[in-house]
Design a protein around this motif. Structure first.
Motif, PDB file in Angstrom:
ATOM      1  N   GLY A  94      -0.552  17.599   0.843  1.00  0.00           N
ATOM      2  CA  GLY A  94      -0.874  17.725   2.218  1.00  0.00           C
ATOM      3  C   GLY A  94      -0.072  18.602   3.180  1.00  0.00           C
ATOM      4  N   ARG A 111     -10.725  13.286   5.214  1.00  0.00           N
ATOM      5  CA  ARG A 111      -9.495  13.929   4.650  1.00  0.00           C
ATOM      6  C   ARG A 111      -9.871  14.651   3.356  1.00  0.00           C
ATOM      7  N   HIS A 142       1.963   1.676   0.114  1.00  0.00           N
ATOM      8  CA  HIS A 142       2.889   0.848   0.862  1.00  0.00           C
ATOM      9  C   HIS A 142       3.111  -0.722   0.226  1.00  0.00           C
ATOM     10  N   ASN A 153      -5.878  15.435  -1.394  1.00  0.00           N
ATOM     11  CA  ASN A 153      -4.577  15.104  -0.591  1.00  0.00           C
ATOM     12  C   ASN A 153      -4.427  13.590  -1.027  1.00  0.00           C
ATOM     13  N   SER A 168       7.456   9.587   7.405  1.00  0.00           N
ATOM     14  CA  SER A 168       8.503   9.349   6.217  1.00  0.00           C
ATOM     15  C   SER A 168       8.857  10.647   5.713  1.00  0.00           C
ATOM     16  N   ARG A 176       6.294   3.729  -0.662  1.00  0.00           N
ATOM     17  CA  ARG A 176       7.201   3.110   0.438  1.00  0.00           C
ATOM     18  C   ARG A 176       6.978   2.100   0.868  1.00  0.00           C
ATOM     19  N   THR A 235       7.289   4.836  11.517  1.00  0.00           N
ATOM     20  CA  THR A 235       7.162   6.267  11.702  1.00  0.00           C
ATOM     21  C   THR A 235       5.927   6.512  12.834  1.00  0.00           C
TER      22      THR A 235
HETATM   23  O1  TXA Z   1       5.101   7.693   7.397  1.00  0.00           O
HETATM   24  C1  TXA Z   1       4.589   7.966   6.792  1.00  0.00           C
HETATM   25  O2  TXA Z   1       4.795   8.581   5.567  1.00  0.00           O
HETATM   26  C2  TXA Z   1       2.933   7.499   7.263  1.00  0.00           C
HETATM   27  C3  TXA Z   1       2.941   6.049   7.262  1.00  0.00           C
HETATM   28  C4  TXA Z   1       1.694   5.719   7.692  1.00  0.00           C
HETATM   29  O3  TXA Z   1       3.599   5.396   6.220  1.00  0.00           O
HETATM   30  N1  TXA Z   1       2.118   8.038   6.230  1.00  0.00           N
HETATM   31  C5  TXA Z   1       1.961   9.332   6.025  1.00  0.00           C
HETATM   32  O4  TXA Z   1       0.762   9.610   5.133  1.00  0.00           O
HETATM   33  O5  TXA Z   1       2.274  10.204   6.705  1.00  0.00           O
HETATM   34  P1  TXA Z   1       0.097  11.014   5.185  1.00  0.00           P
HETATM   35  O6  TXA Z   1      -1.039  10.575   4.079  1.00  0.00           O
HETATM   36  O7  TXA Z   1      -0.346  11.278   6.366  1.00  0.00           O
HETATM   37  O8  TXA Z   1       0.919  12.146   4.331  1.00  0.00           O
HETATM   38  C6  TXA Z   1       1.441  11.696   3.030  1.00  0.00           C
HETATM   39  C7  TXA Z   1       2.000  12.983   2.616  1.00  0.00           C
HETATM   40  C8  TXA Z   1       1.201  14.159   2.294  1.00  0.00           C
HETATM   41  O9  TXA Z   1       1.594  15.336   2.547  1.00  0.00           O
HETATM   42  C9  TXA Z   1       0.848  14.087   0.792  1.00  0.00           C
HETATM   43  O10 TXA Z   1       0.554  15.128   0.202  1.00  0.00           O
HETATM   44  C10 TXA Z   1       2.188  13.620   0.277  1.00  0.00           C
HETATM   45  O11 TXA Z   1       2.704  12.784   1.246  1.00  0.00           O
HETATM   46  N2  TXA Z   1       1.880  13.136  -1.007  1.00  0.00           N
HETATM   47  C11 TXA Z   1       1.407  11.554  -1.343  1.00  0.00           C
HETATM   48  N3  TXA Z   1       1.464  11.484  -2.680  1.00  0.00           N
HETATM   49  C12 TXA Z   1       2.110  12.388  -3.157  1.00  0.00           C
HETATM   50  C13 TXA Z   1       2.425  12.833  -4.475  1.00  0.00           C
HETATM   51  N4  TXA Z   1       2.009  11.885  -5.499  1.00  0.00           N
HETATM   52  N5  TXA Z   1       2.964  13.892  -4.784  1.00  0.00           N
HETATM   53  C14 TXA Z   1       3.360  14.749  -3.935  1.00  0.00           C
HETATM   54  N6  TXA Z   1       2.929  14.576  -2.624  1.00  0.00           N
HETATM   55  C15 TXA Z   1       2.377  13.320  -2.223  1.00  0.00           C
END
Ligand code: TXA
Ligand code: MG
Length: 342
Positions: free
Chosen positions: A232, A62, A71, A66, A185, A125, A39
């Motif tokens: 996020g 950050r 992974h 958030n 993703s 993921r 991604t």
């Molecule tokens: O494609 C992707 O998902 C990329 C690659 C590096 O794997 N990662 C990514 O991570 O986009 P990030 O941190 O930029 O976005 C993660 C999103 C955020 O909106 C976060 O709030 C949400 O996923 N998220 C993570 N854990 C969560 C949880 N336990 N409950 C609800 N939302 C969650």
């Protein structure tokens, strides 16, 4: 400032290289390393080590509330991080993982509390990229990894984008070339009987429905007055350096916006599909692609390309919110300072 190591493994052919071993060793020592996924590039740290995880928040700037995605390389590793997996998640994993999808499930506490920002759930993921897979297998620990950009900026789809944002702030960057999907993703909440999409992404709602039937969509994705379930998603994001106007309409209507702003003295860059670009008469056009998948692939590179020294305004074509077009439009609406609908 640290000296950020760079490993170029694009032409390596076999990924079980010295570079992967060094990057894995740094991660196990509690350092941060950026790596490609299918991604966008991720900024990784040992998800079981709270000090290592805190370095991610610091490098990106950050917000602490958030949560990060953990992974892993395999389904066996994934199920070791979570509790109460509904049967439909097995179906989703069998169909879409490794791939651009993140499952939100109850955390069993294996990962550090700052990975989940204190939430009882965790996003997990299995990325589908040879470099990410090789790195995760070598580490054999869950790796917390958000997109490897400064918070608020467009996500990185090349190692150069990571370098621009994080050089001097992280231990290393694995350069595996440009990523493929181009948007992040799909984040899907799997804590209820029916799954809910929290963030549209590389796996589309249509693909999910075809496999598990009913799929809900977080109401915050369609109404700006709702509070998003993915923390996020509440932030302004993907902001280019230059203001961006998203324009829904025909090529002629887009042309009229361009000409009006040019008459006002603005230097304009246009982002458009190949088909629309052919019909526009203006100097600076970034052709995103001739289909929506190509458009997703090139979107963040386009959002990062234009600097305020050269351009006053980016005018971007709006796309149909179907398939991966939902993720593209979700990101563009967040990036835009104006959305003009004709
Ligand atoms: O494609 C992707 O998902 C990329 C690659 C590096 O794997 N990662 C990514 O991570 O986009 P990030 O941190 O930029 O976005 C993660 C999103 C955020 O909106 C976060 O709030 C949400 O996923 N998220 C993570 N854990 C969560 C949880 N336990 N409950 C609800 N939302 C969650
Ligand atoms: Mg991100």
């Amino acid at each position: 400032m640290v000296d950020t190591l760079k490993w170029n493994i694009q032409d390596d052919g076999k990924y079980n290289s010295q570079a992967i071993n060094q990057a894995a060793a740094l991660l196990k020592q509690g350092q941060t390393v950026a790596f490609p996924t299918e991604t966008v590039y991720g900024l990784g740290a040992d998800a079981t080590n709270p000090e290592a995880v805190s370095k991610i928040f610091e490098a990106k700037g950050r917000p602490q509330d958030n949560p990060l995605i953990a992974h892993v390389a395999t389904m066996e590793q994934l199920i070791k991080l979570v509790d109460n997996i509904p049967p439909y998640v097995k179906t989703l994993i069998d169909t879409f993982s490794p791939g651009p999808i993140t499952y939100v499930l109850p955390s069993n506490g294996t990962c550090a509390a700052n990975v989940t920002a204190g939430l009882p759930t965790i996003g997990v993921r299995i990325p589908d990229h040879p470099v990410a897979q090789a790195l995760l297998r070598k580490c054999d620990i869950p790796i917390a990894a958000p997109s490897a950009n400064i918070s608020g900026k467009p996500s990185p789809t090349t190692a150069y984008h990571v370098f621009e944002d994080l050089q001097g702030k992280i231990a290393g960057i694995l350069d595996g070339g440009a990523t493929g999907v181009g948007v992040e993703s799909t984040v899907i909440d799997c804590t209820e009987a029916i799954p809910t999409i929290l963030r549209p992404g590389g796996i589309t709602v249509e693909q999910l429905q075809a496999v598990v039937g009913d799929v809900n969509v977080d109401p915050a994705l369609v109404s700006s007055t709702e509070r998003p379930k993915a923390p996020g998603m509440k932030y302004r994001h993907y902001s280019p350096e230059v203001p961006l106007w998203l324009v829904q309409g025909t090529a002629l209507e887009i042309q009229q916006v361009i000409e009006r702003e040019q008459r006002n003295g603005a230097r304009i860059a246009v982002l458009a599909s190949a088909g629309t670009a052919k019909l526009l008469h203006t100097e600076e056009i970034f052709i995103l692609g001739d289909n929506i998948n190509d458009i997703a692939t090139h979107l963040y590179d386009a959002l990062r390309k234009y600097k305020s020294s050269d351009v006053d305004l980016i005018v971007c074509e709006a796309f149909q919110e179907f398939g991966i077009g939902q993720a593209v439009m979700n990101r563009l609406k967040k990036a835009a300072s104006k959305y003009l609908v004709n």
